[in-house]
Design an enzyme around this catalytic site. Structure first.
Site, PDB file in Angstrom:
ATOM      1  N   GLU A  51       0.919  -1.519   0.017  1.00 55.07           N
ATOM      2  CA  GLU A  51      -0.139  -0.243  -0.286  1.00 55.07           C
ATOM      3  C   GLU A  51       0.966   0.889   0.050  1.00 55.07           C
ATOM      4  OE1 GLU A  51      -4.817  -0.525   2.201  1.00 55.07           O
ATOM      5  OE2 GLU A  51      -3.298   0.638   2.478  1.00 55.07           O
ATOM      6  N   HIS A  57       9.619 -26.420  -1.622  1.00 59.84           N
ATOM      7  CA  HIS A  57       9.344 -27.458  -2.307  1.00 59.84           C
ATOM      8  C   HIS A  57       7.491 -27.212  -2.958  1.00 59.84           C
ATOM      9  CE1 HIS A  57      11.813 -30.701   0.178  1.00 59.84           C
ATOM     10  NE2 HIS A  57      11.642 -29.402   1.004  1.00 59.84           N
ATOM     11  N   LYS A 112     -14.144   0.317  -3.675  1.00 60.10           N
ATOM     12  CA  LYS A 112     -15.744   0.102  -2.648  1.00 60.10           C
ATOM     13  C   LYS A 112     -16.378   1.349  -3.652  1.00 60.10           C
ATOM     14  CE  LYS A 112     -12.553   1.110   1.438  1.00 60.10           C
ATOM     15  NZ  LYS A 112     -11.559   2.129   2.301  1.00 60.10           N
TER      16      LYS A 112
HETATM   17  O1  PA5 Z   1      -3.845   1.250   5.357  1.00 63.90           O
HETATM   18  C1  PA5 Z   1      -4.663   1.650   5.679  1.00 63.90           C
HETATM   19  O2  PA5 Z   1      -4.807   2.886   5.896  1.00 63.90           O
HETATM   20  C2  PA5 Z   1      -5.853   0.772   5.545  1.00 63.90           C
HETATM   21  O3  PA5 Z   1      -5.136  -0.949   4.919  1.00 63.90           O
HETATM   22  C3  PA5 Z   1      -6.909  -0.078   6.386  1.00 63.90           C
HETATM   23  O4  PA5 Z   1      -6.396   0.415   7.789  1.00 63.90           O
HETATM   24  C4  PA5 Z   1      -7.999  -0.253   5.748  1.00 63.90           C
HETATM   25  O5  PA5 Z   1      -9.307   0.215   4.957  1.00 63.90           O
HETATM   26  C5  PA5 Z   1      -8.962  -0.378   6.971  1.00 63.90           C
HETATM   27  O6  PA5 Z   1      -9.141   1.113   7.401  1.00 63.90           O
HETATM   28  P1  PA5 Z   1     -10.152   1.568   8.254  1.00 63.90           P
HETATM   29  O7  PA5 Z   1      -9.442   1.006   9.826  1.00 63.90           O
HETATM   30  O8  PA5 Z   1     -10.750   3.201   8.647  1.00 63.90           O
HETATM   31  O9  PA5 Z   1     -12.048   0.947   9.200  1.00 63.90           O
END
Ligand code: PA5
Length: 441
Positions: free
Chosen positions: A284, A305, A418
């Protein structure tokens, strides 16, 4: 604490791969320290091991003790950065079989990290008639998967304990001021913990997001923070002998040489979820603007393996980062007078000796096969070494993102699915997109 061996990169990188990046590394380190540069508003994690909220930390410890007393099961609801860190630390420190072990702390299950009906029904069945509490974690407070899951577990708790009883068993970790979960927690009177404004989800394991579930499992969160603080103090020094600078420079150099995949290899089954956390952290943070190393992971020797074939012999597009911990226990291989399996040359040797040779042999084989290897060696798995490693990877991630010239602290790509999901589900406000998508289906 971390011993970084980059000797197996020679021949894959120019001699000056580190010095040629010195200026850019210094600039990156400065942007992290001064909270400037792209995404600077989300670099609160840099000083967190020193500057964390001590009052909230004490409340986390108190809440963990309360949960341990009131429940045999804790359900942790969250997705992405809101659950991976806690699960990674609990599994690495206490085992991936934590829930199966005899213990005086609650079983811990993770929910709301997907939309599987089967997984939900299985979890409800596993909880059975045991007492349970819920820690719902969402920084935005609006993410669909945990929100739907929480609605379900809230109803289950209220049916079992009544509204007042349920309230005593729900712990909400969310933004200090915004979002649907914050509103709900205020209205219902749940105990609340804060995801700091300046810490993004994937960097939040050392906030209440990770610390509450981790503390419930019995892990010493003071020691975890102490390990992270040691890393913060050592790695914040900067300079070419800083292992974080060296690793970030090597990753960047390898990427520029066409190694587009970084494979994180561990030799401990309990490391598997830590690798999941690591993949989110790097995927990310770096994967944007058409750039970024693709983070993958393997568990050796099992995957030698399976994926071992590809690593040795497939497309030459990857490098490996091997994480090795000093073994804690010891078991000696027995002697067999008949030596039917021909293994008596190993009689009396600790199993860890065999594992060590497997690791060394694999590194040499993969390097010979054209896969550069980085080796990270750590002392035994402990709260301190794990805290150190968390911070090490976070810090290298920050440096790496700046070397790559992306904003390492946003995640615009996560929004696309989303929007489509909301449109297809018929969420008000998404009517036009819904029509567009339905025409494509
Ligand atoms: O790293 C990030 O920002 C994302 O992976 C969020 O943690 C994830 O989308 C969950 O978001 P939230 O905590 O707002 O529900």
């Amino acid at each position: 604490m971390v011993k970084l061996d980059l000797s197996k990169l020679s021949g894959f990188l120019p001699e000056d791969y580190l010095t040629s990046r010195q200026e850019r590394l210094a600039k990156a380190a400065d942007m992290l320290a001064s909270h400037t540069g792209p995404g600077g508003d989300f670099t609160g994690w840099v000083c967190l091991p020193r500057d964390y909220d001590k009052e909230e930390f004490a409340r986390i410890q108190a809440a963990a003790r309360k949960i341990q007393k009131q429940s045999q099961v804790l359900v942790v609801i969250g997705i992405g950065g809101s659950y991976l860190g806690a699960r990674a630390v609990i599994e690495l420190l206490l085992s991936n079989n934590y829930n199966l072990k005899k213990k005086d702390t609650p079983d811990i299950f993770f929910a709301g990290n997907g939309l599987s009906t089967d997984a939900l029904l299985e979890l409800i069945d596993l909880i059975g008639d045991r007492d349970f509490s819920v820690n719902v974690i969402s920084k935005s407070g609006t993410t669909t998967e945990p929100a739907v899951s929480f609605r379900i577990f809230k109803e289950l708790l209220e049916k079992k304990y009544g509204k007042e009883g349920a309230k005593e068993r729900i712990y909400a970790t969310t933004d200090k001021a915004r979002g649907a979960l914050k509103g709900l927690a205020d209205t219902e009177g749940y105990e609340e913990f804060v995801v700091p404004d300046d810490v993004g989800g994937r960097f939040s394991v050392l906030t209440a997001v990770g610390l509450l579930p981790i503390a419930v499992s019995g892990i010493d969160i003071d020691a975890l923070m102490a390990g992270a603080r040691q890393a913060m103090e050592e790695l914040g020094q900067g300079g070419l002998d800083n292992p974080a600078w060296q690793y970030a420079a090597a990753r960047h150099g390898l990427y520029q040489k066409g190694k587009a995949i970084e494979v994180l290899a561990g030799y401990e089954p309990r490391f598997r979820f830590f690798a999941e956390w690591w993949k989110q952290l790097y995927g990310e943070s770096e994967g944007k603007d058409g750039k970024g190393l693709f983070p993958a992971s393997v568990e050796f020797t099992a995957d030698l393996h399976s994926m071992g074939q590809y690593i040795q012999d497939g497309e030459r597009v990857m490098f490996e980062t091997v994480v090795s911990f000093a073994p804690a226990g010891e078991y000696k291989i027995p002697n067999d007078p008949a030596n039917v399996d021909g293994l008596n040359f190993l009689s009396g040797q600790p199993l860890s000796f065999v594992a060590e040779q497997a690791m060394r042999g694999t590194i040499l084989a993969h390097v010979d096969g054209g896969v550069p290897n980085v080796l990270l060696e750590l002392p035994q798995i402990s709260e301190k070494s794990v805290g150190y490693l968390i911070y090490f990877f976070e810090y290298v991630c920050g440096l790496s993102g700046h070397l790559l010239e992306v904003n390492p602290f946003n995640q615009p790509g996560v929004e696309a699915y989303k929007k489509n999901m909301f449109a297809l589900l018929g969420k008000p406000g998404y009517e036009d997109l819904r029509a567009e998508l339905l025409a494509k289906l």
